[in-house]
Design a protein around this motif. Structure first.
Motif, PDB file in Angstrom:
ATOM      1  N   LEU A 136      38.718  55.067  38.270  1.00 53.69           N
ATOM      2  CA  LEU A 136      38.630  54.891  39.715  1.00 53.69           C
ATOM      3  C   LEU A 136      37.417  54.049  40.060  1.00 53.69           C
ATOM      4  CD1 LEU A 136      39.796  55.757  42.504  1.00 53.69           C
ATOM      5  CD2 LEU A 136      38.175  57.643  42.447  1.00 53.69           C
ATOM      6  N   PHE A 137      37.580  53.149  41.023  1.00 52.08           N
ATOM      7  CA  PHE A 137      36.482  52.318  41.514  1.00 52.08           C
ATOM      8  C   PHE A 137      36.398  52.429  43.030  1.00 52.08           C
ATOM      9  CE2 PHE A 137      37.864  50.219  37.627  1.00 52.08           C
ATOM     10  CZ  PHE A 137      36.667  49.977  36.979  1.00 52.08           C
ATOM     11  N   ALA A 138      35.168  52.362  43.531  1.00 44.89           N
ATOM     12  CA  ALA A 138      34.943  52.179  44.960  1.00 44.89           C
ATOM     13  C   ALA A 138      34.998  50.676  45.211  1.00 44.89           C
ATOM     14  CB  ALA A 138      33.580  52.738  45.358  1.00 44.89           C
ATOM     15  N   ILE A 139      35.418  50.280  46.393  1.00 41.82           N
ATOM     16  CA  ILE A 139      35.478  48.864  46.732  1.00 41.82           C
ATOM     17  C   ILE A 139      34.379  48.556  47.739  1.00 41.82           C
ATOM     18  CG2 ILE A 139      36.853  47.047  47.825  1.00 41.82           C
ATOM     19  CD1 ILE A 139      39.321  48.425  46.664  1.00 41.82           C
ATOM     20  N   VAL A 140      33.630  47.491  47.436  1.00 40.05           N
ATOM     21  CA  VAL A 140      32.576  47.011  48.335  1.00 40.05           C
ATOM     22  C   VAL A 140      32.974  45.617  48.785  1.00 40.05           C
ATOM     23  CG1 VAL A 140      30.150  46.370  48.517  1.00 40.05           C
ATOM     24  CG2 VAL A 140      30.809  48.364  47.171  1.00 40.05           C
ATOM     25  N   LYS A 141      32.952  45.387  50.102  1.00 42.81           N
ATOM     26  CA  LYS A 141      33.265  44.071  50.645  1.00 42.81           C
ATOM     27  C   LYS A 141      31.977  43.373  51.047  1.00 42.81           C
ATOM     28  CE  LYS A 141      37.847  45.044  52.408  1.00 42.81           C
ATOM     29  NZ  LYS A 141      38.725  45.101  53.563  1.00 42.81           N
ATOM     30  N   SER A 142      31.839  42.121  50.616  1.00 50.36           N
ATOM     31  CA  SER A 142      30.668  41.330  51.003  1.00 50.36           C
ATOM     32  C   SER A 142      30.942  40.678  52.358  1.00 50.36           C
ATOM     33  CB  SER A 142      30.365  40.269  49.948  1.00 50.36           C
ATOM     34  OG  SER A 142      31.432  39.350  49.880  1.00 50.36           O
ATOM     35  N   ALA A 143      29.923  40.038  52.909  1.00 47.56           N
ATOM     36  CA  ALA A 143      30.043  39.409  54.223  1.00 47.56           C
ATOM     37  C   ALA A 143      31.137  38.344  54.242  1.00 47.56           C
ATOM     38  CB  ALA A 143      28.704  38.798  54.626  1.00 47.56           C
ATOM     39  N   ASP A 144      31.368  37.681  53.108  1.00 48.83           N
ATOM     40  CA  ASP A 144      32.401  36.633  53.061  1.00 48.83           C
ATOM     41  C   ASP A 144      33.793  37.188  52.752  1.00 48.83           C
ATOM     42  OD1 ASP A 144      32.357  37.201  50.355  1.00 48.83           O
ATOM     43  OD2 ASP A 144      31.743  35.193  49.730  1.00 48.83           O
ATOM     44  N   GLY A 145      33.920  38.523  52.655  1.00 57.12           N
ATOM     45  CA  GLY A 145      35.211  39.157  52.416  1.00 57.12           C
ATOM     46  C   GLY A 145      35.548  39.394  50.955  1.00 57.12           C
ATOM     47  N   THR A 146      34.671  38.949  50.053  1.00 63.88           N
ATOM     48  CA  THR A 146      34.897  39.172  48.632  1.00 63.88           C
ATOM     49  C   THR A 146      34.804  40.662  48.327  1.00 63.88           C
ATOM     50  OG1 THR A 146      33.901  37.019  48.144  1.00 63.88           O
ATOM     51  CG2 THR A 146      34.111  38.572  46.311  1.00 63.88           C
ATOM     52  N   GLU A 147      35.749  41.155  47.533  1.00 66.06           N
ATOM     53  CA  GLU A 147      35.747  42.568  47.171  1.00 66.06           C
ATOM     54  C   GLU A 147      35.255  42.740  45.738  1.00 66.06           C
ATOM     55  OE1 GLU A 147      39.696  44.042  47.864  1.00 66.06           O
ATOM     56  OE2 GLU A 147      39.379  44.095  50.022  1.00 66.06           O
ATOM     57  N   THR A 148      34.407  43.751  45.549  1.00 67.13           N
ATOM     58  CA  THR A 148      33.866  44.068  44.232  1.00 67.13           C
ATOM     59  C   THR A 148      34.198  45.518  43.919  1.00 67.13           C
ATOM     60  OG1 THR A 148      32.032  42.544  44.613  1.00 67.13           O
ATOM     61  CG2 THR A 148      31.755  44.153  42.850  1.00 67.13           C
ATOM     62  N   ARG A 149      34.609  45.770  42.685  1.00 66.49           N
ATOM     63  CA  ARG A 149      34.841  47.138  42.217  1.00 66.49           C
ATOM     64  C   ARG A 149      33.532  47.684  41.678  1.00 66.49           C
ATOM     65  NH1 ARG A 149      40.254  45.929  38.692  1.00 66.49           N
ATOM     66  NH2 ARG A 149      41.608  45.367  40.451  1.00 66.49           N
TER      67      ARG A 149
END
Length: 170
Positions: free
Chosen positions: A35-48
């Motif tokens: 399982l990963f949490a998703i983090v969205k950056s200001a430009d909309g890029t998603e990181t696990r």
């Protein structure tokens, strides 16, 4: 007549029967689910990642991913059960600070849980999310399944300036 033997411990309907020394194959074909949490950056890029932050009143996003032994993503479409909250969390479950209903989620598809915007200055409350062990749908189709039950942590950010004794800190 040819008999094809698998790498299980002679329990072909139990994909959780992992062993370091399989009776037949020397190379385990293990599927690992994490399982990963998703983090969205200001430009909309998603990181696990293993932790995320969400503004109070917004939904926190997650994704369950299955990997084969080479790190390739597999099993899109299968499901696992995900639970919210554990001992030591500072956020209150049951819709007080976040919705904590157990969910059946599809591997490879994002899912979320809403947080509750309340009137309290309670910045930094945390809750955990984890996959329930042995909850993979159709698990008996796979040789070996390992579910990583490590929790991801979500921090709820309040709209205060983290000065709970000053109600005028907006």
């Amino acid at each position: 007549t040819t008999t094809i033997l698998d790498n299980s411990k002679d329990t072909p309907n139990d994909p959780y029967d992992q062993t370091d020394v399989p009776p037949v194959e020397g190379d385990l074909d293990t599927i690992t689910i994490k399982l990963f949490a998703i983090v969205k950056s200001a430009d909309g890029t998603e990181t696990r990642t293993e932790a995320n932050k969400v503004a109070e009143g917004n939904a926190a996003e997650y994704i369950a991913v299955a990997f084969d032994k080479n790190g390739n993503e597999v099993l899109q479409g299968e499901t696992v059960e995900v639970t919210f909250g554990k001992d030591g969390d500072t956020a209150t479950a049951g819709g007080v600070d976040y919705v904590s209903t157990t969910q059946t989620v599809t591997i490879g598809t994002k899912f979320n849980t809403p947080t509750t915007d309340d009137y309290l200055a309670d910045n930094g409350e945390k809750f955990s999310v984890q996959i329930t062990d042995k909850s993979l749908s159709n698990a008996n189709k796979y040789e070996t399944v390992k579910i990583d039950t490590t929790s991801v942590t979500t921090t709820i950010l309040d709209n205060s300036k983290d000065t709970p004794n000053d109600p005028y800190d907006q």
